[in-house]
Design an enzyme around this catalytic site. Structure first.
Site, short mmCIF file in Angstrom:
data_model
loop_
_atom_site.label_atom_id
_atom_site.label_comp_id
_atom_site.label_asym_id
_atom_site.label_seq_id
_atom_site.Cartn_x
_atom_site.Cartn_y
_atom_site.Cartn_z
N THR A 13 0.82 -1.22 0.00
CA THR A 13 0.00 0.00 0.00
C THR A 13 0.86 1.26 0.00
O THR A 13 0.68 2.15 -0.85
CB THR A 13 -0.92 -0.01 1.25
OG1 THR A 13 -1.64 -1.23 1.24
CG2 THR A 13 -1.87 1.17 1.27
N VAL A 14 1.80 1.37 0.93
CA VAL A 14 2.57 2.61 1.04
C VAL A 14 3.61 2.71 -0.07
O VAL A 14 3.80 3.79 -0.67
CB VAL A 14 3.21 2.74 2.45
CG1 VAL A 14 3.98 4.06 2.56
CG2 VAL A 14 2.14 2.68 3.54
N LYS A 101 8.15 1.30 11.93
CA LYS A 101 8.20 1.62 13.38
C LYS A 101 8.64 0.45 14.23
O LYS A 101 9.36 0.61 15.20
CB LYS A 101 6.85 2.16 13.85
CG LYS A 101 5.67 1.20 13.69
CD LYS A 101 4.79 1.60 12.55
CE LYS A 101 3.87 0.47 12.15
NZ LYS A 101 2.79 0.89 11.28
N VAL A 128 5.93 7.50 12.56
CA VAL A 128 5.02 7.93 13.64
C VAL A 128 4.01 8.92 13.07
O VAL A 128 4.39 9.97 12.53
CB VAL A 128 5.81 8.62 14.79
CG1 VAL A 128 4.85 9.02 15.92
CG2 VAL A 128 6.92 7.74 15.31
N ILE A 132 1.54 13.19 9.52
CA ILE A 132 1.80 14.29 10.47
C ILE A 132 3.32 14.51 10.59
O ILE A 132 4.04 13.57 10.94
CB ILE A 132 1.22 13.97 11.86
CG1 ILE A 132 -0.29 13.71 11.77
CG2 ILE A 132 1.51 15.09 12.85
CD1 ILE A 132 -0.92 13.24 13.09
N GLY A 183 -10.60 -2.36 5.72
CA GLY A 183 -9.17 -2.40 5.41
C GLY A 183 -8.32 -1.56 6.36
O GLY A 183 -7.13 -1.37 6.13
N GLU A 186 -5.50 -4.89 10.38
CA GLU A 186 -4.87 -6.03 9.72
C GLU A 186 -5.75 -7.26 9.93
O GLU A 186 -6.57 -7.29 10.86
CB GLU A 186 -3.50 -6.31 10.36
CG GLU A 186 -2.59 -5.11 10.46
CD GLU A 186 -2.11 -4.63 9.10
OE1 GLU A 186 -1.93 -5.46 8.20
OE2 GLU A 186 -1.93 -3.42 8.95
N LYS A 201 5.64 3.34 18.24
CA LYS A 201 5.65 4.75 17.85
C LYS A 201 5.99 5.64 19.05
O LYS A 201 6.72 6.63 18.92
CB LYS A 201 4.30 5.14 17.24
CG LYS A 201 4.04 4.45 15.89
CD LYS A 201 2.58 4.59 15.47
CE LYS A 201 2.30 3.99 14.11
NZ LYS A 201 0.87 3.90 13.81
N GLY A 298 -2.49 5.15 5.50
CA GLY A 298 -3.02 5.30 4.13
C GLY A 298 -1.89 5.52 3.15
O GLY A 298 -0.81 6.00 3.51
#
Ligand code: HSE
Length: 408
Positions: A13-14, A101, A128, A132, A183, A186, A201, A298
């Site tokens: 995804t990332v 992380k 983390v 942000i 989703g 997990e 984190k 996301g």
């Protein structure tokens, strides 16, 4: 224009988000930042986006030995092979950007040593709070302060579950199933719901905020599995709600680190953080209260932090490392980890004799009950201030309780 060739290891995804972000925004970034990013190689077992075959590396050595690749993005997650791959890149002198992380919380000193050996950078803004920019804020915008406390919602899955339970009712199991269907959680939700993800984190964030290594084994961890609908209904009637908070406090050399469900007033700024959003609330010696809010997970939100790390690394003259002694197995001997914090408590016990026994166990220790709330045959006991160890001793004497929640 500076041309920067990168590699991405892990194209889930990332990883797919980073690839797409560079495809979508690469031209604008080049125009505005004078940096032209090119994904020269990818390494993955499975791909969430389409990538030309010519870009797919056959193995990790192909990336490590490519002199044109200066920055490697690791988005595989987990301990191995991510650790071995990252160390290979760092020792080959390639800067690594990671969102891992779990790995950083467990092996940061080892990774930093490899980075120093290779003269490379190691950056992890996305590890983390997703999008942000909390790590950069703490590292480069708050140096004039002592950071006194962190209260953070840094796990989106559990915040989604707690929000649904508080705002719409529903039992933990039902809402977890919904989070999995959407989703967010997990398939094996342990890392999220049992607080491991937030613990990793918090270890990273509190180390940077308190300028000292804060190992995961010093963090008290409790997840949200035992927060019941019965408790939520009672807590809502008190004008409060429950969040999984990651808390770090430093007073002189005394540090407390904990991850647990926490009852907070509806008026608290963190109570306004709904769904899968994250937020970090800091108390600083000079800046006073500060809160950063945004998407903690996301593809594109996390990619935003990853690509920003890549761009910062590409313009840096020399790599930056932790500003504290970052050595495996060593914590600053001056730091005293405090597991006997003082806070408010909510205890739910059965009515009748059990309730009398519970009250006697609290009274014996001088713990005052501020409020009693009858709950379908049970009794909720609200305690404004008590020490953790006293509460634990009282609960043991009671033979256990139906619920124990901490209150801000
Ligand atoms: N599982 C994590 C969360 C993903 O729910 O916040 C982002 O680290």
């Amino acid at each position: 224009m500076k041309n920067v060739k990168i590699a991405i290891m892990g194209m889930g995804t990332v990883g797919g988000g980073v690839y797409r972000l560079i495809e979508m925004e690469g031209e604008r970034i080049a125009r505005e930042q004078s940096i032209c990013l090119e994904v020269k190689k990818t390494l993955a077992l499975a791909y969430s986006v389409e990538v030309p075959e010519s870009v797919k590396a056959a193995n990790v050595q192909e990336i490590a030995e490519d002199p044109e690749i200066s920055i490697v993005v690791e988005l595989m997650g987990g301990m191995e092979p991510a650790k071995t791959f990252i160390k290979t890149m760092l020792e080959a002198g390639k800067t690594v950007v990671s969102a891992n992380k779990q790995l950083i919380a467990n092996a940061w000193p080892e990774l930093e040593a490899a980075a120093k050996k290779g003269g490379a950078g190691f950056y992890f803004e996305a590890s983390v709070g997703g999008a942000i920019p909390i790590i950069r804020t703490v590292n480069t915008s708050l140096q004039a302060n002592t950071i006194q406390s962190i209260e953070a919602i840094i796990n989106g899955t559990t915040n989604f579950i707690m929000t649904k339970m508080c705002d719409e009712g529903g039992d933990f199991a039902e809402v977890l199933k919904e989070a999995q269907d959407l989703g967010y959680a997990e398939a094996d939700p342990t890392a999220d719901v049992d607080g491991f993800d937030a613990m990793y984190k918090l270890s990273i964030l509190s180390s940077l905020a308190f300028c000292s290594r804060m190992p995961i084994d010093k963090i008290y961890r409790e997840g949200i599995r035992n927060v019941s609908k019965k408790d939520i209904d009672c807590i809502k009637s008190m004008g409060k709600e429950v969040k999984l908070l990651a808390i770090g406090k430093k007073d002189g050399n005394k540090v407390q680190l904990r991850v647990h469900p926490t009852i907070i007033p509806k008026e608290h700024m963190l109570a306004t953080v709904k769904g899968s959003f994250n937020a970090v609330f800091l108390k600083c010696s000079m800046a006073d209260d500060l809160m950063l809010y945004g998407r903690g997970a996301g593809d594109l939100p996390t990619a935003s932090a990853v690509v920003s790390d890549v761009l910062n690394a590409a313009t840096q003259e020399a790599p930056a490392y932790a500003r504290f002694k970052n050595v495996e197995g060593e914590v600053d001997p001056e730091i005293c980890f405090d597991d006997n914090w003082q806070t408010g408590y909510y205890l739910r016990v059965q009515g009748g004799d059990a309730a009398q026994k519970a009250k006697a166990a609290l009274e014996k220790r001088g713990i005052q009950i501020a409020q009693e709330i009858a709950l379908d045959g049970d009794l909720a006991l609200i305690i404004d201030q008590a020490h953790e160890q006293e509460i634990q001793a009282a609960v043991q004497e009671m033979g256990g309780v139906a619920s124990l929640l901490r209150m801000q």
